[in-house]
Design a protein around this motif. Structure first.
Motif, PDB file in Angstrom:
ATOM      1  N   LEU A 168     -23.835 -52.315  21.875  1.00  0.00           N
ATOM      2  CA  LEU A 168     -23.584 -53.581  21.201  1.00  0.00           C
ATOM      3  C   LEU A 168     -23.730 -54.740  22.178  1.00  0.00           C
ATOM      4  O   LEU A 168     -23.313 -54.655  23.329  1.00  0.00           O
ATOM      5  CB  LEU A 168     -22.183 -53.598  20.595  1.00  0.00           C
ATOM      6  CG  LEU A 168     -21.899 -52.565  19.499  1.00  0.00           C
ATOM      7  CD1 LEU A 168     -20.433 -52.579  19.112  1.00  0.00           C
ATOM      8  CD2 LEU A 168     -22.777 -52.825  18.274  1.00  0.00           C
ATOM      9  N   SER A 169     -24.307 -55.842  21.681  1.00  0.00           N
ATOM     10  CA  SER A 169     -24.489 -57.033  22.510  1.00  0.00           C
ATOM     11  C   SER A 169     -24.312 -58.273  21.651  1.00  0.00           C
ATOM     12  O   SER A 169     -24.498 -58.238  20.426  1.00  0.00           O
ATOM     13  CB  SER A 169     -25.885 -57.062  23.143  1.00  0.00           C
ATOM     14  OG  SER A 169     -26.124 -55.903  23.934  1.00  0.00           O
ATOM     15  N   LEU A 170     -23.955 -59.376  22.311  1.00  0.00           N
ATOM     16  CA  LEU A 170     -23.883 -60.669  21.649  1.00  0.00           C
ATOM     17  C   LEU A 170     -25.135 -61.463  21.991  1.00  0.00           C
ATOM     18  O   LEU A 170     -25.458 -61.669  23.162  1.00  0.00           O
ATOM     19  CB  LEU A 170     -22.639 -61.439  22.092  1.00  0.00           C
ATOM     20  CG  LEU A 170     -21.293 -60.933  21.575  1.00  0.00           C
ATOM     21  CD1 LEU A 170     -20.167 -61.801  22.111  1.00  0.00           C
ATOM     22  CD2 LEU A 170     -21.263 -60.895  20.059  1.00  0.00           C
ATOM     23  N   GLN A 180     -24.099 -58.034  27.000  1.00  0.00           N
ATOM     24  CA  GLN A 180     -23.737 -56.680  26.597  1.00  0.00           C
ATOM     25  C   GLN A 180     -22.231 -56.504  26.547  1.00  0.00           C
ATOM     26  O   GLN A 180     -21.507 -56.984  27.418  1.00  0.00           O
ATOM     27  CB  GLN A 180     -24.360 -55.660  27.557  1.00  0.00           C
ATOM     28  CG  GLN A 180     -25.865 -55.523  27.402  1.00  0.00           C
ATOM     29  CD  GLN A 180     -26.406 -54.319  28.149  1.00  0.00           C
ATOM     30  OE1 GLN A 180     -25.725 -53.724  28.984  1.00  0.00           O
ATOM     31  NE2 GLN A 180     -27.632 -53.936  27.845  1.00  0.00           N
ATOM     32  N   LEU A 181     -21.774 -55.794  25.517  1.00  0.00           N
ATOM     33  CA  LEU A 181     -20.354 -55.538  25.338  1.00  0.00           C
ATOM     34  C   LEU A 181     -19.997 -54.158  25.885  1.00  0.00           C
ATOM     35  O   LEU A 181     -20.886 -53.311  26.098  1.00  0.00           O
ATOM     36  CB  LEU A 181     -19.999 -55.619  23.847  1.00  0.00           C
ATOM     37  CG  LEU A 181     -20.240 -56.986  23.198  1.00  0.00           C
ATOM     38  CD1 LEU A 181     -19.881 -56.939  21.714  1.00  0.00           C
ATOM     39  CD2 LEU A 181     -19.455 -58.082  23.908  1.00  0.00           C
ATOM     40  N   ILE A 214     -12.410 -55.452  20.683  1.00  0.00           N
ATOM     41  CA  ILE A 214     -12.997 -55.969  21.921  1.00  0.00           C
ATOM     42  C   ILE A 214     -12.552 -57.411  22.098  1.00  0.00           C
ATOM     43  O   ILE A 214     -12.746 -58.245  21.206  1.00  0.00           O
ATOM     44  CB  ILE A 214     -14.537 -55.898  21.887  1.00  0.00           C
ATOM     45  CG1 ILE A 214     -15.013 -54.454  21.659  1.00  0.00           C
ATOM     46  CG2 ILE A 214     -15.127 -56.443  23.189  1.00  0.00           C
ATOM     47  CD1 ILE A 214     -16.522 -54.332  21.534  1.00  0.00           C
ATOM     48  N   ASP A 215     -11.946 -57.707  23.236  1.00  0.00           N
ATOM     49  CA  ASP A 215     -11.634 -59.084  23.601  1.00  0.00           C
ATOM     50  C   ASP A 215     -12.881 -59.657  24.270  1.00  0.00           C
ATOM     51  O   ASP A 215     -13.268 -59.232  25.362  1.00  0.00           O
ATOM     52  CB  ASP A 215     -10.437 -59.138  24.549  1.00  0.00           C
ATOM     53  CG  ASP A 215      -9.995 -60.554  24.835  1.00  0.00           C
ATOM     54  OD1 ASP A 215     -10.752 -61.281  25.502  1.00  0.00           O
ATOM     55  OD2 ASP A 215      -8.900 -60.945  24.377  1.00  0.00           O
ATOM     56  N   GLY A 219     -13.808 -59.095  28.050  1.00  0.00           N
ATOM     57  CA  GLY A 219     -14.693 -57.932  28.045  1.00  0.00           C
ATOM     58  C   GLY A 219     -13.964 -56.610  28.024  1.00  0.00           C
ATOM     59  O   GLY A 219     -14.547 -55.571  28.355  1.00  0.00           O
ATOM     60  N   THR A 220     -12.700 -56.626  27.617  1.00  0.00           N
ATOM     61  CA  THR A 220     -11.920 -55.380  27.564  1.00  0.00           C
ATOM     62  C   THR A 220     -11.910 -54.816  26.147  1.00  0.00           C
ATOM     63  O   THR A 220     -12.029 -55.544  25.171  1.00  0.00           O
ATOM     64  CB  THR A 220     -10.474 -55.639  28.021  1.00  0.00           C
ATOM     65  OG1 THR A 220      -9.890 -56.647  27.173  1.00  0.00           O
ATOM     66  CG2 THR A 220     -10.447 -56.105  29.461  1.00  0.00           C
ATOM     67  N   THR A 221     -11.736 -53.503  26.086  1.00  0.00           N
ATOM     68  CA  THR A 221     -11.711 -52.794  24.801  1.00  0.00           C
ATOM     69  C   THR A 221     -10.468 -51.928  24.717  1.00  0.00           C
ATOM     70  O   THR A 221     -10.062 -51.311  25.698  1.00  0.00           O
ATOM     71  CB  THR A 221     -12.958 -51.892  24.663  1.00  0.00           C
ATOM     72  OG1 THR A 221     -14.140 -52.691  24.768  1.00  0.00           O
ATOM     73  CG2 THR A 221     -12.975 -51.191  23.317  1.00  0.00           C
ATOM     74  N   ARG A 222      -9.877 -51.911  23.535  1.00  0.00           N
ATOM     75  CA  ARG A 222      -8.746 -51.008  23.304  1.00  0.00           C
ATOM     76  C   ARG A 222      -8.895 -50.371  21.928  1.00  0.00           C
ATOM     77  O   ARG A 222      -9.478 -50.959  21.002  1.00  0.00           O
ATOM     78  CB  ARG A 222      -7.423 -51.762  23.386  1.00  0.00           C
ATOM     79  CG  ARG A 222      -7.290 -52.924  22.419  1.00  0.00           C
ATOM     80  CD  ARG A 222      -6.064 -53.777  22.729  1.00  0.00           C
ATOM     81  NE  ARG A 222      -6.020 -54.976  21.909  1.00  0.00           N
ATOM     82  CZ  ARG A 222      -5.436 -55.052  20.713  1.00  0.00           C
ATOM     83  NH1 ARG A 222      -4.838 -53.974  20.195  1.00  0.00           N
ATOM     84  NH2 ARG A 222      -5.429 -56.183  20.019  1.00  0.00           N
TER      85      ARG A 222
END
Length: 426
Positions: A168-170, A180-181, A214-215, A219-222
């Protein structure tokens, strides 16, 4: 066919009585949409300006290999104009293709949209068409997924052939910059994959087994919580306006791993529930009636708290089988009809737009979810469009035959009159 192609130019194009042009906050999404006609201008030939909605489907909403365009989706402008967005293959709208930006000024699509070219790119590309100018531009990084609320970014995903979530990317369309995410692994469902929070700072991404947050700043994911086979992220409008809660659909039948026929798929209930976006704990939200059928996508929320939902029905004869690797609840071959509804806390589910009977997919700009009830084409134009849609495409060929017969008859009449005058002079 020339007579038929020119027919739209002869029809009245004035809308029914409605709010005067320029009225503040006037409804612009039409209450009824008719099928397009042969000879309808395309978004490239005559850009319609900001769109009120886009509809994709079968029969009169589908082209032919004979003419070179299988996809013939209808873009309705805010001024009521009808234009065609043509694609090389049959296409969806709002799920995997044909995504209107929140302001309706741009149309994102896979690069088989007219005005773009399909690239030799294993990652995939996105074409974005400016509906004001008719100019299309292509971007590397993946295929379109969902627009951010401000319309300045577009989530794209590297194409995948094994059903697993691609990178996934913005995408920033203004600069073509690609961010990129963090990588998320797992299989996914295309129609209910991702949703931006109202302020655009967070992104909810659903695999078939978990919901992730995703924040985007850090750039963090939980992982917010586990999803069962019955659970779905509600759609691109899944976040409630407060940004604290997320809506989840729970499907009541046909998710036990066995086979399921069309009747059961059409009757199943799809109930809504809510999670807190910070903890994943159950939350309280608007009590809405269940959706019914194959699938549902929550497009967003109106100011009064009602939800705008696209509700999908199965194709005739459709059966879901345990070993079907190509199964998709929002795919072209599975969907047989779509209805755009307003879900209210009082349990009612009024239809917002009367779509053509062959419509399978619909997308509405996020900024217009409070603007339903706008004017539709005048009744003569609507009647002509409806008649030309009967027995597609036979009906259009019959109209062409009638026009040709009338032309031949008129020429014969002119010839007979000429012969009569010559005899009189003799």
């Amino acid at each position: 066919m020339a007579v038929l192609a020119g027919m739209p130019l002869l029809l009245p194009a004035l809308p029914d009585a409605g709010p005067a042009p320029g009225t503040a906050n006037r409804p612009v999404v039409p209450s009824r949409v008719y099928p397009p006609m042969t000879g309808e201008a395309t978004v490239l030939e005559d850009p319609p300006g900001p769109a009120a909605l886009v509809v994709a489907g079968d029969q009169e909403l589908r082209g032919s290999d004979i003419w070179g365009w299988e996809g013939r989706s209808l873009v309705v402008g805010r001024d009521g104009s009808y234009r065609l967005a043509r694609t090389v293959g049959e296409t969806t709208a709002g799920t995997e293709d044909l995504l209107l930006s929140p302001d309706g000024r741009r149309l994102a699509a896979q690069p088989w949209l007219e005005g773009s070219r399909w690239p030799d790119d294993p990652i995939g590309q996105t074409a974005i068409l400016d509906l004001n100018t008719g100019q299309a531009r292509q971007y590397a990084g993946g295929l379109p997924v969902v627009w951010a609320p401000d319309g300045r970014r577009l989530l794209v995903m590297a194409q995948s052939i094994d059903g697993r979530l691609g990178r996934l990317s913005l995408l920033d369309p203004a600069t073509a910059a690609l961010h990129q995410l963090p990588q998320i692994t797992g299989t996914f469902r295309p129609g209910n994959l991702a949703a931006f929070s109202p302020d655009g700072s967070r992104l909810a991404v659903a695999t078939t087994h978990a919901l992730h947050i995703i924040d985007l700043a850090s750039g963090t994911t939980r992982t917010l919580g586990a999803l069962t086979w019955r659970d779905r992220l509600a759609g691109p409008g899944a976040w409630l306006p407060d940004g604290d809660r997320i809506a989840i659909w729970s499907i009541g039948d046909c998710e036990d791993g066995g086979s399921c026929d069309e009747g059961r798929l059409a009757r199943r209930s799809i109930h809504i529930s809510y999670w807190y976006a910070r903890t994943g704990a159950p939350a309280i939200g608007p009590t809405l009636p269940p959706a019914r059928g194959l699938a549902a996508r929550l497009l967003g929320w109106q100011r009064d708290g009602d939800a705008v939902v696209a509700e999908y029905q199965p194709e005739k004869g459709l059966a879901k089988r345990p070993d079907d690797q190509l199964w998709s609840e929002t795919g072209w071959t599975q969907v047989g009809a779509v209805t755009l509804r307003e879900f209210r806390p009082d349990g009612s589910r009024p239809e917002l737009v009367e779509l053509p009977s062959s419509a399978l997919f619909v997308d509405v700009p996020a900024d217009l979810l409070d603007s339903f009830g706008g004017p539709s084409p005048s009744w003569p134009e609507g009647a002509a469009r409806w008649l030309l849609a009967v027995w597609w495409p036979l009906g259009q060929f019959l109209v062409a035959l009638v026009g040709l017969t009338a032309l031949v008859a008129s020429r014969r009449m002119v010839a007979r009159r000429r012969q009569t005058r010559l005899r009189g002079r003799s």
